[in-house]
Design a protein around this motif. Structure first.
Motif, short mmCIF file in Angstrom:
data_model
loop_
_atom_site.label_atom_id
_atom_site.label_comp_id
_atom_site.label_asym_id
_atom_site.label_seq_id
_atom_site.Cartn_x
_atom_site.Cartn_y
_atom_site.Cartn_z
N SER A 112 -4.98 8.70 -5.50
CA SER A 112 -5.88 7.97 -6.40
C SER A 112 -5.59 8.29 -7.86
O SER A 112 -6.05 7.57 -8.76
N TYR A 113 -4.84 9.36 -8.11
CA TYR A 113 -4.50 9.75 -9.48
C TYR A 113 -3.12 9.23 -9.90
O TYR A 113 -2.63 9.59 -10.97
N VAL A 114 -2.51 8.40 -9.07
CA VAL A 114 -1.19 7.86 -9.39
C VAL A 114 -1.26 6.34 -9.31
O VAL A 114 -0.76 5.71 -8.36
N PRO A 115 -1.89 5.70 -10.32
CA PRO A 115 -2.11 4.25 -10.25
C PRO A 115 -0.82 3.45 -10.20
O PRO A 115 -0.78 2.37 -9.61
N GLU A 116 0.24 3.97 -10.82
CA GLU A 116 1.51 3.24 -10.82
C GLU A 116 2.06 3.06 -9.40
O GLU A 116 2.67 2.03 -9.08
N ALA A 117 1.85 4.06 -8.55
CA ALA A 117 2.30 3.94 -7.17
C ALA A 117 1.50 2.86 -6.44
O ALA A 117 2.06 2.07 -5.67
N ASN A 118 0.19 2.82 -6.71
CA ASN A 118 -0.65 1.84 -6.04
C ASN A 118 -0.37 0.42 -6.52
O ASN A 118 -0.69 -0.55 -5.81
N GLN A 119 0.24 0.26 -7.71
CA GLN A 119 0.59 -1.07 -8.20
C GLN A 119 1.70 -1.71 -7.37
O GLN A 119 1.89 -2.93 -7.43
N LEU A 120 2.40 -0.94 -6.58
CA LEU A 120 3.43 -1.50 -5.71
C LEU A 120 2.82 -2.29 -4.56
O LEU A 120 3.50 -3.07 -3.89
N MET A 121 1.52 -2.10 -4.33
CA MET A 121 0.85 -2.73 -3.20
C MET A 121 0.98 -4.25 -3.25
O MET A 121 1.29 -4.89 -2.23
N LEU A 122 0.78 -4.86 -4.40
CA LEU A 122 0.79 -6.32 -4.49
C LEU A 122 2.16 -6.92 -4.18
O LEU A 122 2.25 -7.81 -3.33
N PRO A 123 3.24 -6.48 -4.83
CA PRO A 123 4.53 -7.06 -4.44
C PRO A 123 4.90 -6.76 -2.99
O PRO A 123 5.50 -7.60 -2.32
N PHE A 124 4.54 -5.59 -2.49
CA PHE A 124 4.86 -5.25 -1.10
C PHE A 124 4.12 -6.15 -0.11
O PHE A 124 4.63 -6.51 0.94
N LEU A 125 2.87 -6.53 -0.46
CA LEU A 125 2.09 -7.41 0.42
C LEU A 125 2.78 -8.76 0.61
O LEU A 125 2.64 -9.39 1.67
N THR A 126 3.52 -9.20 -0.41
CA THR A 126 4.19 -10.50 -0.30
C THR A 126 5.42 -10.46 0.59
O THR A 126 5.98 -11.50 0.92
N LEU A 127 5.82 -9.26 0.99
CA LEU A 127 7.03 -9.11 1.80
C LEU A 127 6.72 -8.94 3.29
O LEU A 127 7.63 -8.82 4.10
N VAL A 128 5.43 -8.92 3.64
CA VAL A 128 5.02 -8.67 5.02
C VAL A 128 4.10 -9.79 5.48
O VAL A 128 3.22 -10.23 4.73
N THR A 129 4.30 -10.25 6.69
CA THR A 129 3.43 -11.30 7.23
C THR A 129 2.18 -10.69 7.86
O THR A 129 2.18 -9.52 8.26
N SER A 130 1.14 -11.48 7.94
CA SER A 130 -0.08 -11.00 8.58
C SER A 130 0.17 -10.68 10.05
O SER A 130 -0.42 -9.75 10.60
N ALA A 131 1.07 -11.43 10.67
CA ALA A 131 1.38 -11.19 12.09
C ALA A 131 2.01 -9.82 12.28
O ALA A 131 1.73 -9.12 13.27
#
Length: 363
Positions: A112-131
Motif C-alpha cells: 500500500s506504500y508503493v503506489p507506482e507498483a499498483n499503477q501497473l494494475m490497469l494496463p495489466f487488466l487489459t492483457l487478461v480476459t475475464s474467462a
C-alpha cells in the motif's frame, strides 16, 4: 485438464524449479526473489519451516530479495481490517527474529506504500480476459474457502483480480524467482502470461521490460496442523505461533492428535497425525522422520509429544529471544518498513517510467 496432464505439468514445474535452484547457487546476483505474506496474523511454525527458513537461506546466499507485506490483499477476503497495521509490524518482527537482515538487497515493505507498483494494475487488466480469471483454480478455491469459513458474505471484484495484483507485485521489481507451493503455480503462470503479452504488444521495437518469472517450489513437505487433518492455521486453532512461549507450546503439543497404536512408525498415508508430528521433529533435528520414529519406537504418543516439545522449543528458543528484543523497539520496526517502502518506490518509479514510455504515454 485431466489428472495425467496436471501431473505432467507439475512434473515439468518441479524440473524447472530444480534447475533454477542450481542456477541461483551458481550466480545469486542474477536473480531477484519476490516473496511475502498477507498481514492476517502472526506467523506460525508452518510458515517458518515452509517459507521463512528458505527466505533466510536465499538472502544470505546474496540473492536480492523483496519481501512484500500484502496489506491491500487482506481486503479481498477479510471483512475485518482493524488489525492490519499491528499485524504488519508483527510480521516484520517475525521476519527479523528468524534471521532476515534488511538492507540494500533485502527490502521489506507493504504494497500500500508503493503506489507506482499498483499503477501497473490497469494496463495489466487489459492483457487478461475475464474467462482466464474465472477459470483460475487457485482463485476458485480461495473464493470457496472464504465463503465457507465466513470470512466474507459476498465475492468482491478484488478476489477475482487477485492474481493480477500479484503480478504487479512480482513484475514491478522485475522479480524473476517466486518461492511458492504447488497451489500457487496458476498465479505464476498468469504472471508469465501478462509479462509475455506486455512485452509482445508494447516492446516490439525495443528490449522487453518484464522478465518471465519462475516458481521456486518448496522442498519442505506439506505441514499439517496439530489436528493432523488440515493445513496449519491460526483460525483453525491447530497452529503453534512463533511468538508462543515454551509453556504454551507444551500445552498445544499435549493436545495434538495421534492414534491408539503404541509403536511409533512413519506412515503418512495410514497414520497422518503421527507422521506429521514426526515430520516436525525431523525438521527441527535434521533427521529423517523414519529415523525419529525408530528412535521413539514403543515409547508411544507420550514420548512422541515430549520429543517434539523438546526439539521445537530448542529450535525456536533463539527466535523467541530475538522477538522479545524487537518487541521493545517499535521505532526500529517502523524504520524498517519506511526504509523498505522508499527503496521499493525507487524501483517502482523506474519500472513505471519504462512502462509509460513503452505505451507512448510520456508527456
Amino acid at each position: 485438464m485431466s489428472d495425467i496432464d496436471t501431473n505432467k505439468t507439475f512434473a515439468a514445474s518441479v524440473e524447472r524449479s530444480n534447475k533454477l535452484e542450481q542456477e541461483i547457487i551458481a550466480n545469486p546476483k542474477k536473480f531477484r526473489v519476490l516473496t511475502g505474506d498477507r498481514p492476517t496474523g502472526r506467523l506460525h511454525i508452518g510458515h517458518y519451516f515452509g517459507s521463512l527458513k528458505n527466505r533466510v537461506r536465499l538472502s544470505k546466499m546474496g540473492v536480492p530479495t523483496m519481501i512484500l507485506i500484502a496489506d491491500y490483499q487482506v481486503l479481498t477476503d477479510h471483512d475485518a481490517y482493524q488489525e492490519i497495521s499491528q499485524n504488519t509490524k508483527q510480521l516484520v518482527i517475525d521476519y527479523l527474529a528468524c534471521g532476515i537482515e534488511p538492507g540494500e538487497d533485502v527490502v521489506i515493505y507493504p504494497h500500500s506504500y508503493v503506489p507506482e507498483a499498483n499503477q501497473l494494475m490497469l494496463p495489466f487488466l487489459t492483457l487478461v480476459t475475464s474467462a482466464e480469471l474465472e477459470r483460475n483454480p487457485t482463485v476458485k478455491e480461495e473464493i470457496q474457502s472464504a465463503l465457507q469459513n465466513g470470512k466474507v458474505k459476498t465475492i468482491n471484484a478484488g478476489m477475482l483480480t487477485y492474481p493480477i495484483h500479484q503480478a504487479c507485485d512480482i513484475l514491478f521489481c522485475k522479480g524473476n524467482v517466486v518461492p511458492v507451493g504447488k497451489d500457487q503455480l496458476p498465479h505464476i503462470e498468469l504472471t508469465r502470461t501478462i509479462a509475455r503479452k506486455f512485452n509482445e504488444k508494447f516492446c516490439k521495437d525495443s528490449a522487453p521490460i518484464f522478465p518471465l518469472p519462475d516458481a521456486l517450489l518448496s522442498k519442505t513437505p506439506s505441514i499439517l496442523g496439530l489436528d493432523g487433518s488440515q493445513k496449519m492455521s491460526k483460525s483453525r486453532g491447530n497452529a503453534i505461533m512463533l511468538s508462543a512461549t515454551e509453556d504454551e507450546t507444551a500445552k498445544l503439543i499435549k493436545k495434538a492428535k495421534t492414534d491408539q497404536e503404541r509403536h511409533i512408525s512413519y506412515d503418512p498415508v495410514n497414520r497422518p497425525e503421527v507422521a506429521n508430528l514426526l515430520m516436525l521433529i525431523a525438521l527441527c533435528t535434521g533427521e529423517a522422520p523414519e529415523s525419529v520414529a525408530e528412535r521413539i519406537g514403543d515409547g508411544g504418543g507420550g514420548l512422541l509429544k515430549s520429543t517434539l516439545n523438546e526439539a521445537l522449543n530448542e529450535e525456536l528458543r533463539p527466535i523467541r529471544a530475538k522477538r522479545a528484543e524487537l518487541e521493545k523497539n517499535p521505532d526500529y520496526i517502523r524504520k524498517v518498513l519506511l526504509d523498505g517502502s522508499q527503496r521499493a518506490r525507487e524501483i517502482a518509479v523506474k519500472t513505471l517510467d519504462e512502462v509509460r514510455a513503452a505505451m507512448n504515454m510520456v508527456i
